[in-house]
Design a protein around this motif. Structure first.
Motif, short mmCIF file in Angstrom:
data_model
loop_
_atom_site.label_atom_id
_atom_site.label_comp_id
_atom_site.label_asym_id
_atom_site.label_seq_id
_atom_site.Cartn_x
_atom_site.Cartn_y
_atom_site.Cartn_z
N ALA A 79 0.83 -1.20 0.00
CA ALA A 79 0.00 0.00 0.00
C ALA A 79 0.87 1.26 0.00
O ALA A 79 0.54 2.25 -0.67
CB ALA A 79 -0.93 0.00 1.20
N ILE A 80 1.98 1.22 0.74
CA ILE A 80 2.89 2.36 0.77
C ILE A 80 3.54 2.57 -0.60
O ILE A 80 3.63 3.69 -1.10
CB ILE A 80 3.96 2.16 1.86
N LYS A 83 0.99 4.14 -3.03
CA LYS A 83 0.13 5.17 -2.44
C LYS A 83 -0.25 6.28 -3.43
O LYS A 83 -1.32 6.90 -3.29
CB LYS A 83 0.79 5.77 -1.21
N PRO A 86 -3.28 4.21 -5.61
CA PRO A 86 -3.65 3.09 -4.76
C PRO A 86 -4.59 2.09 -5.43
O PRO A 86 -5.32 2.43 -6.36
CB PRO A 86 -4.33 3.77 -3.57
N ALA A 102 3.10 3.35 8.43
CA ALA A 102 2.07 3.80 7.49
C ALA A 102 1.85 5.31 7.59
O ALA A 102 1.76 6.00 6.56
CB ALA A 102 0.77 3.06 7.78
N ASN A 105 4.73 7.46 6.19
CA ASN A 105 4.82 7.41 4.72
C ASN A 105 3.60 8.04 4.04
O ASN A 105 3.45 7.91 2.83
CB ASN A 105 4.99 5.97 4.26
N LEU A 107 0.35 7.38 4.14
CA LEU A 107 -0.57 6.43 3.51
C LEU A 107 -2.03 6.89 3.58
O LEU A 107 -2.81 6.63 2.66
CB LEU A 107 -0.43 5.05 4.17
N LEU A 281 -7.38 5.99 2.18
CA LEU A 281 -6.10 6.12 1.47
C LEU A 281 -5.94 7.51 0.88
O LEU A 281 -6.90 8.13 0.41
CB LEU A 281 -6.00 5.05 0.38
#
Length: 360
Positions: A79-80, A83, A86, A102, A105, A107, A281
């Protein structure tokens, strides 16, 4: 492996290793701010009752697509990496051991969920920015085989200190802290208990007392632990295992015939509290659908649906917990905890030191 064992493995492990899969109640379609499809990205152990999700879809007008993306660590890292573009709108399953990674970063974007005020205070995080919403909690604890300790007329351990006593030599199996979520949780529990330096001395003693380390929960619980249904079939010889406080009720629920009491128990003084969060997100295409989905996850219908699907506890006030949980696997009264920021600052170095101490 039987269907029952597969389901128990997928659910009770909470964050077990598995391959990338995708499933959902609809095709993805063309997603965007006006889309009626909202995508939830999670780890492989996300589970729900179809009727509960259907009710949300009917009431909200959104169709939910669920993308299961491996174990929690893999899913968070992916996910990172993605991002900026996404795979979905909401991510569920980042826990307190990975939360700071998370957040640092970028997210998630801020969103204060409707109903977030009902979340019990001890589970809340990131209160100044509201980038994540607590969804569930669970305790990583040493489980014991009741029959073994009864047969040997030995009291089961109740604390971390007990595990290094001579009478428990060669009885414990745990998971690799670098490859397994419960293994990491157990390491963090010892760091919380004994401090930044004391945990290393503790692990030296635990190693000298014959602790066995395997790669993951599936092997530890279903192959090495004598108290589990799988362990009995495998003629396992370790009556202590690092697992979950919710494992004893799972042993009852999935048994056929069902025993009157759980065959396993929990050493309450060895528990480490995990909390899982959901977040919108940062570059979600369907932000309105994502917000509605987070509201649903923290709402009472889903909160009460979780325990028997994912073997975790709800985090909101007033959500009912199944009788089987309160009877066979109550949450730990005083679990060890660590601030997510402290975990973030030390996790990698702790795992590196643990590996050097225990595996070499």
């Amino acid at each position: 492996m039987s269907t029952t064992t597969r389901k128990f493995t997928a659910v009770a492990v909470g964050l077990g290793l598995a391959a990338l899969t995708a499933c959902g109640s609809s095709d993805s379609g063309d997603e965007g701010s006006g889309s009626k499809t909202v995508t939830l990205v999670s780890h492989d152990s996300f589970a729900y009752t179809k009727a509960v999700l259907k009710d949300f879809e009917k009431e909200s007008g959104y169709k939910v697509r669920v993308l299961k993306d491996g174990d929690a660590g893999t899913a968070v890292n992916k996910a990172i990496l993605t991002k900026d573009n996404p795979q979905g709108d909401v991510f569920f399953g980042v826990d307190n051991t990975l939360l700071s990674r998370a957040l640092d970063n970028g997210l998630f974007q801020p969103y204060e969920a409707k109903g977030a005020d009902l979340v019990k205070p001890e589970f809340r995080a990131d209160q100044d920015k509201h980038r994540v919403t607590p969804i569930d909690s669970g305790d990583i604890c040493v489980n014991y085989d009741k029959a073994y300790f009864s047969k040997h007329k030995l009291a089961p351990p109740t604390s971390f200190d007990d595990l290094i006593k001579p009478e428990y030599k060669d009885l414990l199996v745990t998971e690799n802290a670098s490859t397994s979520s419960p293994g990491l949780g157990f390491l963090l529990g010892t760091a919380a208990k004994y401090g930044d330096k004391g945990w290393q001395d503790y692990w030296k003693k635990l190693k000298a007392n014959g602790v066995k380390v395997v790669d993951g929960w599936e092997q530890a619980y279903n192959e090495e632990f004598s108290g589990s249904a799988g362990g009995k079939k495998a003629k396992a010889d370790r009556p202590l295992v690092v697992s979950y406080a919710s494992s004893p009720p799972a042993e009852v629920i999935y048994a056929d015939p069902k025993p009157k009491t759980a065959p396993t128990g929990v050493a309450d003084g060895t528990c480490f509290r995990q909390v899982e969060y959901a977040g919108l997100l940062s570059n979600a295409k369907n932000t309105e659908g994502g917000k509605a989905l987070i509201d649903f996850l923290v709402g009472k219908p889903f909160q009460e649906d979780m325990p028997l699907n994912m073997f975790v506890y709800p985090v909101v006030e007033g959500a009912a917990v199944p009788e089987s949980f309160t009877k066979y696997g109550p949450a730990a009264e005083n679990p060890e905890t660590l601030d997510p920021a402290k975990i973030a600052d030390n996790r990698d170095e702790w795992v590196k030191s643990w590996t050097s101490l225990v595996l070499k």
